[in-house]
Motif scaffolding. Structure first.
Motif, short mmCIF file in Angstrom:
data_model
loop_
_atom_site.label_atom_id
_atom_site.label_comp_id
_atom_site.label_asym_id
_atom_site.label_seq_id
_atom_site.Cartn_x
_atom_site.Cartn_y
_atom_site.Cartn_z
N UNK A 269 45.68 -2.49 -115.02
CA UNK A 269 45.06 -2.79 -113.76
C UNK A 269 43.60 -2.41 -113.74
N UNK A 270 42.99 -2.28 -114.86
CA UNK A 270 41.58 -1.90 -114.94
C UNK A 270 40.69 -2.92 -114.24
N UNK A 271 41.05 -4.20 -114.25
CA UNK A 271 40.24 -5.21 -113.60
C UNK A 271 40.23 -5.05 -112.09
N UNK A 272 41.13 -4.22 -111.54
CA UNK A 272 41.19 -4.03 -110.10
C UNK A 272 40.61 -2.70 -109.67
N UNK A 273 39.85 -2.05 -110.51
CA UNK A 273 39.24 -0.79 -110.12
C UNK A 273 38.26 -1.03 -108.98
N UNK A 274 38.18 -0.07 -108.09
CA UNK A 274 37.32 -0.18 -106.92
C UNK A 274 35.89 0.19 -107.28
N UNK A 275 34.96 -0.78 -107.23
CA UNK A 275 33.57 -0.51 -107.59
C UNK A 275 32.74 0.08 -106.45
N UNK A 276 33.33 0.30 -105.28
CA UNK A 276 32.55 0.76 -104.13
C UNK A 276 32.06 2.20 -104.28
N UNK A 277 32.78 2.99 -105.05
CA UNK A 277 32.40 4.39 -105.21
C UNK A 277 32.77 5.26 -104.03
N UNK A 278 33.46 4.70 -103.04
CA UNK A 278 33.86 5.48 -101.87
C UNK A 278 35.01 6.41 -102.20
N UNK A 279 35.06 7.49 -101.49
CA UNK A 279 36.14 8.46 -101.62
C UNK A 279 37.18 8.14 -100.55
N UNK A 280 38.10 7.26 -100.89
CA UNK A 280 39.10 6.80 -99.93
C UNK A 280 40.16 7.88 -99.70
N UNK A 281 40.83 7.85 -98.53
CA UNK A 281 41.90 8.83 -98.28
C UNK A 281 43.11 8.63 -99.19
N UNK B 240 39.88 -8.73 -102.49
CA UNK B 240 40.14 -9.54 -103.67
C UNK B 240 40.05 -8.63 -104.89
N UNK B 241 40.06 -9.19 -106.06
CA UNK B 241 40.11 -8.35 -107.26
C UNK B 241 38.82 -7.55 -107.47
N UNK B 242 37.76 -7.87 -106.73
CA UNK B 242 36.51 -7.15 -106.89
C UNK B 242 36.11 -6.27 -105.70
N UNK B 243 36.65 -6.52 -104.54
CA UNK B 243 36.11 -5.90 -103.33
C UNK B 243 37.15 -5.12 -102.53
N UNK B 244 36.78 -3.88 -102.16
CA UNK B 244 37.58 -3.04 -101.28
C UNK B 244 36.69 -2.63 -100.12
N UNK B 245 37.20 -2.78 -98.89
CA UNK B 245 36.47 -2.38 -97.69
C UNK B 245 37.37 -1.52 -96.83
N UNK C 232 49.61 -6.30 -102.73
CA UNK C 232 49.24 -6.82 -101.42
C UNK C 232 47.74 -6.68 -101.20
N UNK C 233 47.18 -7.70 -100.55
CA UNK C 233 45.75 -7.75 -100.28
C UNK C 233 45.51 -7.96 -98.79
N UNK C 234 44.31 -7.73 -98.37
CA UNK C 234 43.73 -7.96 -97.05
C UNK C 234 44.73 -7.98 -95.90
N UNK C 235 45.06 -9.14 -95.38
CA UNK C 235 45.90 -9.23 -94.18
C UNK C 235 47.27 -8.61 -94.38
N UNK C 236 47.84 -8.72 -95.55
CA UNK C 236 49.16 -8.13 -95.82
C UNK C 236 49.10 -6.61 -95.72
N UNK C 237 48.01 -6.01 -96.16
CA UNK C 237 47.83 -4.56 -96.06
C UNK C 237 47.69 -4.17 -94.60
N UNK C 238 46.85 -4.89 -93.86
CA UNK C 238 46.65 -4.59 -92.44
C UNK C 238 47.92 -4.78 -91.63
#
Length: 107
Positions: free
Chosen positions: A1-13, A62-67, A27-33
């Motif tokens: 799953x290396x291609x799905x690493x979070x590039x944002x650098x944020x310290x998520x809970x 998506x595979x590149x972005x976490x918000x 699961x992505x976006x709407x499914x997570x929410x």
């Protein structure tokens, strides 16, 4: 799953791709929410309370972005949401407005 690493650098809970985030990256976006709410029990939903509770949670778009949930809800222009269907519509519109989703339905 290396291609799905979070590039944002944020310290998520929690890990956005772990069981608490997106159930192991399945699961992505709407499914997570959507899993944060339950029809009947959580509606009508107070948007401010929802963001207060879940705002810092990560959501993989998506595979590149976490918000964060708060980033998504920045453009939800409602104080309350009455049903889960309305929740999906309001959140989907906000995500499209922010360019998080490439798909634009033709009405």
């Amino acid at each position: 799953m290396a291609e799905m690493q979070d590039p944002s650098g944020r310290d998520w809970p929690h890990d956005p791709d772990g069981e608490k985030g997106s159930e192991g990256g399945r699961k992505y976006d709407m499914a997570v929410l959507s899993k944060f709410t339950e029809e009947g029990a959580d509606f009508p939903l107070d948007v401010s309370e929802f963001v207060d509770e879940y705002g810092e949670y990560p959501v993989r778009i998506n595979y590149r972005k976490v918000v964060s949930v708060a980033d998504i809800f920045e453009h939800v222009d409602r104080e309350t949401i009455d049903t889960k269907v309305e929740f999906h519509k309001a959140v989907g519109d906000a995500m499209r407005e922010q360019g998080m989703w490439r798909f634009q339905p033709k009405a």
